[in-house]
Write a protein that holds these residues in place. Sequence first.
Motif, PDB file in Angstrom:
ATOM      1  N   ARG A 135      45.476  20.311 -20.370  1.00 23.31           N
ATOM      2  CA  ARG A 135      44.450  20.038 -21.391  1.00 23.31           C
ATOM      3  C   ARG A 135      44.952  20.414 -22.787  1.00 23.31           C
ATOM      4  O   ARG A 135      44.771  19.656 -23.746  1.00 23.31           O
ATOM      5  CB  ARG A 135      43.180  20.830 -21.076  1.00 23.31           C
ATOM      6  CG  ARG A 135      41.991  20.470 -21.971  1.00 23.31           C
ATOM      7  CD  ARG A 135      40.952  21.541 -21.960  1.00 23.31           C
ATOM      8  NE  ARG A 135      41.450  22.765 -22.531  1.00 23.31           N
ATOM      9  CZ  ARG A 135      41.573  22.977 -23.832  1.00 23.31           C
ATOM     10  NH1 ARG A 135      41.208  22.049 -24.705  1.00 23.31           N
ATOM     11  NH2 ARG A 135      42.051  24.110 -24.281  1.00 23.31           N
ATOM     12  N   ALA A 139      45.502  17.778 -25.723  1.00 26.82           N
ATOM     13  CA  ALA A 139      44.705  17.995 -26.931  1.00 26.82           C
ATOM     14  C   ALA A 139      45.597  18.089 -28.159  1.00 26.82           C
ATOM     15  O   ALA A 139      45.219  17.637 -29.250  1.00 26.82           O
ATOM     16  CB  ALA A 139      43.862  19.262 -26.781  1.00 26.82           C
ATOM     17  N   PHE A 144      41.912  14.077 -27.471  1.00 27.41           N
ATOM     18  CA  PHE A 144      40.520  14.486 -27.335  1.00 27.41           C
ATOM     19  C   PHE A 144      39.811  14.588 -28.682  1.00 27.41           C
ATOM     20  O   PHE A 144      38.700  15.122 -28.758  1.00 27.41           O
ATOM     21  CB  PHE A 144      40.440  15.846 -26.622  1.00 27.41           C
ATOM     22  CG  PHE A 144      41.127  15.875 -25.286  1.00 27.41           C
ATOM     23  CD1 PHE A 144      41.232  14.720 -24.515  1.00 27.41           C
ATOM     24  CD2 PHE A 144      41.680  17.046 -24.792  1.00 27.41           C
ATOM     25  CE1 PHE A 144      41.865  14.736 -23.283  1.00 27.41           C
ATOM     26  CE2 PHE A 144      42.307  17.077 -23.557  1.00 27.41           C
ATOM     27  CZ  PHE A 144      42.409  15.906 -22.815  1.00 27.41           C
ATOM     28  N   LYS A 146      37.569  13.951 -31.913  1.00 27.24           N
ATOM     29  CA  LYS A 146      36.307  13.245 -32.079  1.00 27.24           C
ATOM     30  C   LYS A 146      36.481  11.961 -32.891  1.00 27.24           C
ATOM     31  O   LYS A 146      35.692  11.033 -32.760  1.00 27.24           O
ATOM     32  CB  LYS A 146      35.295  14.160 -32.764  1.00 27.24           C
ATOM     33  CG  LYS A 146      34.878  15.338 -31.895  1.00 27.24           C
ATOM     34  CD  LYS A 146      33.804  16.169 -32.589  1.00 27.24           C
ATOM     35  CE  LYS A 146      33.350  17.311 -31.698  1.00 27.24           C
ATOM     36  NZ  LYS A 146      32.307  18.140 -32.349  1.00 27.24           N
ATOM     37  N   LYS A 149      36.677   8.803 -30.792  1.00 25.48           N
ATOM     38  CA  LYS A 149      35.528   8.362 -30.008  1.00 25.48           C
ATOM     39  C   LYS A 149      34.920   7.083 -30.598  1.00 25.48           C
ATOM     40  O   LYS A 149      34.755   6.959 -31.802  1.00 25.48           O
ATOM     41  CB  LYS A 149      34.455   9.453 -29.952  1.00 25.48           C
ATOM     42  CG  LYS A 149      34.972  10.817 -29.508  1.00 25.48           C
ATOM     43  CD  LYS A 149      35.501  10.789 -28.095  1.00 25.48           C
ATOM     44  CE  LYS A 149      35.954  12.179 -27.663  1.00 25.48           C
ATOM     45  NZ  LYS A 149      36.525  12.191 -26.312  1.00 25.48           N
ATOM     46  N   ASN A 239      41.968  14.465 -13.402  1.00 27.60           N
ATOM     47  CA  ASN A 239      42.661  15.354 -14.323  1.00 27.60           C
ATOM     48  C   ASN A 239      44.102  14.917 -14.551  1.00 27.60           C
ATOM     49  O   ASN A 239      44.802  15.551 -15.346  1.00 27.60           O
ATOM     50  CB  ASN A 239      42.654  16.789 -13.778  1.00 27.60           C
ATOM     51  CG  ASN A 239      41.268  17.388 -13.774  1.00 27.60           C
ATOM     52  OD1 ASN A 239      40.496  17.208 -14.710  1.00 27.60           O
ATOM     53  ND2 ASN A 239      40.946  18.120 -12.710  1.00 27.60           N
ATOM     54  N   THR A 264      33.672  19.471 -14.653  1.00 27.05           N
ATOM     55  CA  THR A 264      34.298  18.973 -15.879  1.00 27.05           C
ATOM     56  C   THR A 264      35.743  18.617 -15.583  1.00 27.05           C
ATOM     57  O   THR A 264      36.475  19.419 -15.003  1.00 27.05           O
ATOM     58  CB  THR A 264      34.250  20.030 -16.998  1.00 27.05           C
ATOM     59  OG1 THR A 264      32.892  20.402 -17.239  1.00 27.05           O
ATOM     60  CG2 THR A 264      34.835  19.468 -18.286  1.00 27.05           C
ATOM     61  N   LEU A 266      39.412  16.357 -17.195  1.00 25.67           N
ATOM     62  CA  LEU A 266      40.050  15.914 -18.438  1.00 25.67           C
ATOM     63  C   LEU A 266      39.615  14.505 -18.816  1.00 25.67           C
ATOM     64  O   LEU A 266      39.673  14.134 -19.990  1.00 25.67           O
ATOM     65  CB  LEU A 266      41.569  15.979 -18.290  1.00 25.67           C
ATOM     66  CG  LEU A 266      42.154  17.377 -18.057  1.00 25.67           C
ATOM     67  CD1 LEU A 266      43.674  17.307 -18.020  1.00 25.67           C
ATOM     68  CD2 LEU A 266      41.694  18.336 -19.130  1.00 25.67           C
ATOM     69  N   ASP A 268      36.612  13.556 -18.837  1.00 25.01           N
ATOM     70  CA  ASP A 268      35.417  13.740 -19.664  1.00 25.01           C
ATOM     71  C   ASP A 268      35.792  13.960 -21.120  1.00 25.01           C
ATOM     72  O   ASP A 268      35.103  13.490 -22.035  1.00 25.01           O
ATOM     73  CB  ASP A 268      34.604  14.932 -19.154  1.00 25.01           C
ATOM     74  CG  ASP A 268      34.093  14.706 -17.738  1.00 25.01           C
ATOM     75  OD1 ASP A 268      33.919  13.533 -17.364  1.00 25.01           O
ATOM     76  OD2 ASP A 268      33.874  15.687 -17.014  1.00 25.01           O
ATOM     77  N   PHE A 269      36.892  14.697 -21.368  1.00 26.81           N
ATOM     78  CA  PHE A 269      37.312  14.950 -22.741  1.00 26.81           C
ATOM     79  C   PHE A 269      37.847  13.686 -23.405  1.00 26.81           C
ATOM     80  O   PHE A 269      37.674  13.481 -24.606  1.00 26.81           O
ATOM     81  CB  PHE A 269      38.393  16.033 -22.771  1.00 26.81           C
ATOM     82  CG  PHE A 269      37.908  17.394 -22.376  1.00 26.81           C
ATOM     83  CD1 PHE A 269      37.222  18.195 -23.261  1.00 26.81           C
ATOM     84  CD2 PHE A 269      38.117  17.867 -21.089  1.00 26.81           C
ATOM     85  CE1 PHE A 269      36.763  19.449 -22.890  1.00 26.81           C
ATOM     86  CE2 PHE A 269      37.665  19.116 -20.699  1.00 26.81           C
ATOM     87  CZ  PHE A 269      36.981  19.905 -21.613  1.00 26.81           C
ATOM     88  N   ARG A 274      30.424  11.577 -22.225  1.00 28.93           N
ATOM     89  CA  ARG A 274      30.404  12.205 -20.904  1.00 28.93           C
ATOM     90  C   ARG A 274      28.983  12.196 -20.368  1.00 28.93           C
ATOM     91  O   ARG A 274      28.041  12.536 -21.083  1.00 28.93           O
ATOM     92  CB  ARG A 274      30.905  13.644 -20.974  1.00 28.93           C
ATOM     93  CG  ARG A 274      30.800  14.374 -19.633  1.00 28.93           C
ATOM     94  CD  ARG A 274      31.156  15.852 -19.753  1.00 28.93           C
ATOM     95  NE  ARG A 274      31.033  16.531 -18.468  1.00 28.93           N
ATOM     96  CZ  ARG A 274      29.921  17.114 -18.023  1.00 28.93           C
ATOM     97  NH1 ARG A 274      28.822  17.097 -18.790  1.00 28.93           N
ATOM     98  NH2 ARG A 274      29.885  17.720 -16.845  1.00 28.93           N
TER      99      ARG A 274
END
Length: 502
Positions: A135, A139, A144, A146, A149, A239, A264, A266, A268-269, A274
């Motif tokens: 993760r 990241a 991940f 924002k 998105k 994941n 949860t 990865l 989802d990120f 989610r």
Amino acid sequence: MPGAPYSEDENASLVAKGRSGDNAEAVSVSEISTRLKRTVEDQFGFVRLRGELSGVKRAASGHLYCSLKDDKAVIDGVMWRGAAQRLAFVPEDGLEVIASGKLTTYPGRSKYQIVMESVELAGEGALLALLEKTRARLAAEGLFDKGRKQPLPFLPQVIGVVTSPTGAVIRDILHRLADRFPSHVLVWPVLVQGQGAAEQVAQAVRGFDAIAPGGEVPRPDLVIVARGGGSIEDLWGFNEEAVVRAIADCSIPVISAVGHETDTTLADFAADRRAPTPTAAAEIAVPVRAELSATLADYAARQQRSALRPVAMGRERLEQRIQRMPRIEAVLQPQSQRLDDLAGRLRQGLKDRAGKAREALQADRVRLSRGALRSRGERAALRLAGAGFRAALVQTPLAERTRRLEATARLMLSLHPERPLERGYAIVRSANGKALTTQAMAAKEAALVLQFRDGNLAATPEGKPRAPKPSVPTSRSARPRKRPPKSAADTQGRQDDLFGGG
């Protein structure tokens, strides 16, 4: 030499010869390596080792090479391509694993190693550590963020679902979509658990993204990646890095609905949204059709009322504004009253201030009288006479600084570079007096000087011709020491060693 099996003349022989009573014939290096290999493999045909992965690398042939270590030892490991392809996770440095296989030797390097048939993470803690490490790495790449998105469409006409076609998840999603807002659903069947699940999910997401608009198969406006609940091992496929990158690269908005509320992954990120459950993903994907109809009817009624009452509402607002406008007398009356009040308070304040000043002046006459001033001066003189000079105020800091200076002097003497000479050590210098700290530096010099506590000693590195004795400045404490002359038998045919001992 006492206890030696052979005489000095036999050891000095140039050609190997058989000796009386010796029945051990010389074996080749390959033969002894083969014997060691068979012995190790017979003794350790199957072992399970627990340790931390280090130096993990995958060769172009597909074989995996690494090391297993703990706080006291390390062992090399190899996993052949067939077994490496069956790994359920990507091995990385720092992971604690349990490797199963057999011990063997590698004659090419005279090392022993383990040939691993399987590698498993050492408990759920190691699995969570791998998850957190993956993760953090993804990241750091910004997968991940924002800013990546995408907003979900308000009313998608085609919805793509990536899930198992036989589970309860797809039935829950279809049932919820039918209740809220019937939509065209495309299902891409995949494995959601076990070997190959991650690859199938990643291919499904990329497959939906590759559908061209206006083709025979409609392109989805929204993609839902769904799976039911389970343990962390059951959900591990979501994941995997392949799934995360496929979701992050998808140009279609993606909703991740993997597991239950507390699960949860990865995925989802990386997803644009989610959902706590697959049913909740269907609720997020589409609005309620009845609520939309009611909202549109309400908007239509409000539009009609707004069109019929613009003039009436304007007249009402004008009358209300006229009624709220104050008169001039009402505006100035509070200010006039405030002015009169402030003027009266000013006059009264001046009178009170003058009275207080008069009283203060009367009180100062008593405090500033000649007798009061004389009494205060006498008390001050008595306090000044009682405050004598104490020598401890100077002696205590001086003693503290003296102790610190003595400690610094002792530390300086203990760190002197020639202090170890008194304990039997020596300093190796070059001919020009430069200190040599490594064997490589000493090997480059033609002559060496060994500085001892009581003097210097010239020496020649092994394999170099003897050079004339260099002159090196000695320390103040060094004293020359005479060496006894060597006999001709001792010096003939032999070269001085590093310490000049013959």
